[in-house]
Design an enzyme around this catalytic site. Structure first.
Site, mmCIF file in Angstrom:
data_model
loop_
_atom_site.group_PDB
_atom_site.id
_atom_site.type_symbol
_atom_site.label_atom_id
_atom_site.label_comp_id
_atom_site.label_asym_id
_atom_site.label_seq_id
_atom_site.Cartn_x
_atom_site.Cartn_y
_atom_site.Cartn_z
ATOM 1 N N LYS A 130 -9.410 31.699 35.913
ATOM 2 C CA LYS A 130 -9.284 31.428 37.358
ATOM 3 C C LYS A 130 -9.678 29.986 37.650
ATOM 4 C CE LYS A 130 -10.034 36.240 38.561
ATOM 5 N NZ LYS A 130 -11.020 37.303 38.737
ATOM 6 N N GLN A 163 -17.044 38.519 40.541
ATOM 7 C CA GLN A 163 -16.311 39.221 39.478
ATOM 8 C C GLN A 163 -16.851 40.642 39.289
ATOM 9 O OE1 GLN A 163 -13.578 37.922 37.773
ATOM 10 N NE2 GLN A 163 -13.415 39.998 36.963
ATOM 11 N N ASP A 215 -10.403 38.261 47.725
ATOM 12 C CA ASP A 215 -10.129 39.423 46.879
ATOM 13 C C ASP A 215 -9.690 40.624 47.721
ATOM 14 O OD1 ASP A 215 -10.079 39.492 44.174
ATOM 15 O OD2 ASP A 215 -12.206 39.952 43.890
#
Ligand code: NAP
Length: 296
Positions: free
Chosen positions: A54, A98, A121
């Site tokens: 990422k 994460q 997200d």
């Protein structure tokens, strides 16, 4: 037997990333560089690889990228304090913690601490609610958004189509079902969600014009579950052992690709299908967030 269209996720992700690169250049010219902060707690090798990928992609397209790699012993209080600092940082437009965090951390509490306007997200309850309401103002999780983009870019009509989503997780199945049933382009589908308690799974799957598998079961979907001429999107990423490969293992999806593909109108491979779209949509969401903060 059909010759299926193999949906090239790498090429579509590249196109999406090119659009993001241009948008970043325009935003930078106006004085604002889209910024993404990725937070990783612990040293799970797969998570470390995702976080680095990422970070690299962000830099490739000219975005500002910040990576916080914290020890597995980090307390929930300290993690939430970092999230709050990132919430207040005007150079950051997207925050991603994460998943999964170590067991002592309550993931829901951490997600709830993220400013929903920076939750690229799409897991914050406000954004989940907006998706359920059909309010386009929120953020949609990246993998479902990537699946929808693959369908749209491949010219596969979802309007009126019978879609079966196999899997009901909050990361993939549930938001994907909402996305495809919402009104508008890439939506307007008649959606059925199937899971481990579904009766007559085989015939439910066979009713699909578009079958989307997201269950984490290697090569679970066999030809008897797929209607002739269906479109199959395989979200699964499973590592199985294979002594014929150099590393002793390989990646497969949730669909038995070689057997199922000849029945399909179109199908995604694994790897190279949905996988590359997830990061591409994360970048796109961060660009969109920057635009919103700048009100452009
Ligand atoms: P998850 O949280 O484990 O959820 C799996 C879902 O599949 C659950 O709803 C479960 O049903 C259902 N399921 C499991 N076994 C089943 C069976 N035999 N029959 C019917 N339904 C079954 O998984 P996830 O996070 O959604 O991930 C799914 C897959 O997608 C994994 O392979 C993962 O690696 C992959 N993935 C890929 C990306 C990407 O970027 N391409 C991103 C995220 C995930 P119950 O709810 O009844 O237990």
């Amino acid at each position: 037997m059909l010759l299926p269209m193999i949906i090239d996720g790498k090429a579509i992700a590249q196109k999406t990333n090119e659009e993001s690169r241009q948008a970043v250049a325009e935003l930078r010219a106006r004085g604002c560089t889209p910024g993404l902060a990725v937070v990783l707690v612990g040293e799970d090798p797969a998570s470390m690889a995702y976080v680095r990928a990422k970070d690299r992609k962000c830099q490739e397209i000219g975005m500002h990228s910040v990576k916080h790699e914290l020890p597995a012993t980090t307390s929930q209080t300290d993690l939430i304090a970092l999230v709050q600092k990132l919430n207040a940082n005007p150079a950051i437009h997207g925050i991603l913690v994460q998943s999964p965090p170590p067991a002592h951390i309550d993931e829901r509490a951490v997600i709830a601490a993220i400013d929903p306007r920076k939750d690229v997200d799409g897991f914050h309850p406000i954004n989940v609610g907006k998706l359920a309401l059909g309010d386009n103002d929120g953020f949609v999780p990246c993998t479902p958004l990537g699946c929808q983009r693959l369908l749209v870019e491949s010219g596969i009509e979802t309007k009126g189509a019978n879609v079966v989503v196999l899997g009901r997780s909050m990361i993939v199945g549930k938001p994907l079902a909402l996305l495809l049933m919402n009104k508008g382009p890439g939506g307007d589908a008649t959606v059925t969600v199937a899971h481990s308690r579904t009766r007559n799974l085989e015939s439910v799957c066979r009713s699909a014009d578009i079958l989307i598998a997201a269950i984490g079961q290697p090569e679970f979907v066999k030809p008897n579950m797929v209607r002739e001429g269906a479109v199959v999107i395989d979200v699964g990423i499973n590592r199985i052992s294979d002594s014929t490969t150099r590393g002793g293992s390989r990646l497969v999806g949730d669909v038995a690709f070689d057997e199922v593909a000849p029945k399909c109108r179109a199908i995604t491979p694994v790897p190279g299908g949905v996988g590359p779209m997830t990061i591409a949509m994360l970048l796109a969401n961060t660009v969109a967030s920057c635009r919103r903060w700048m009100c452009v």
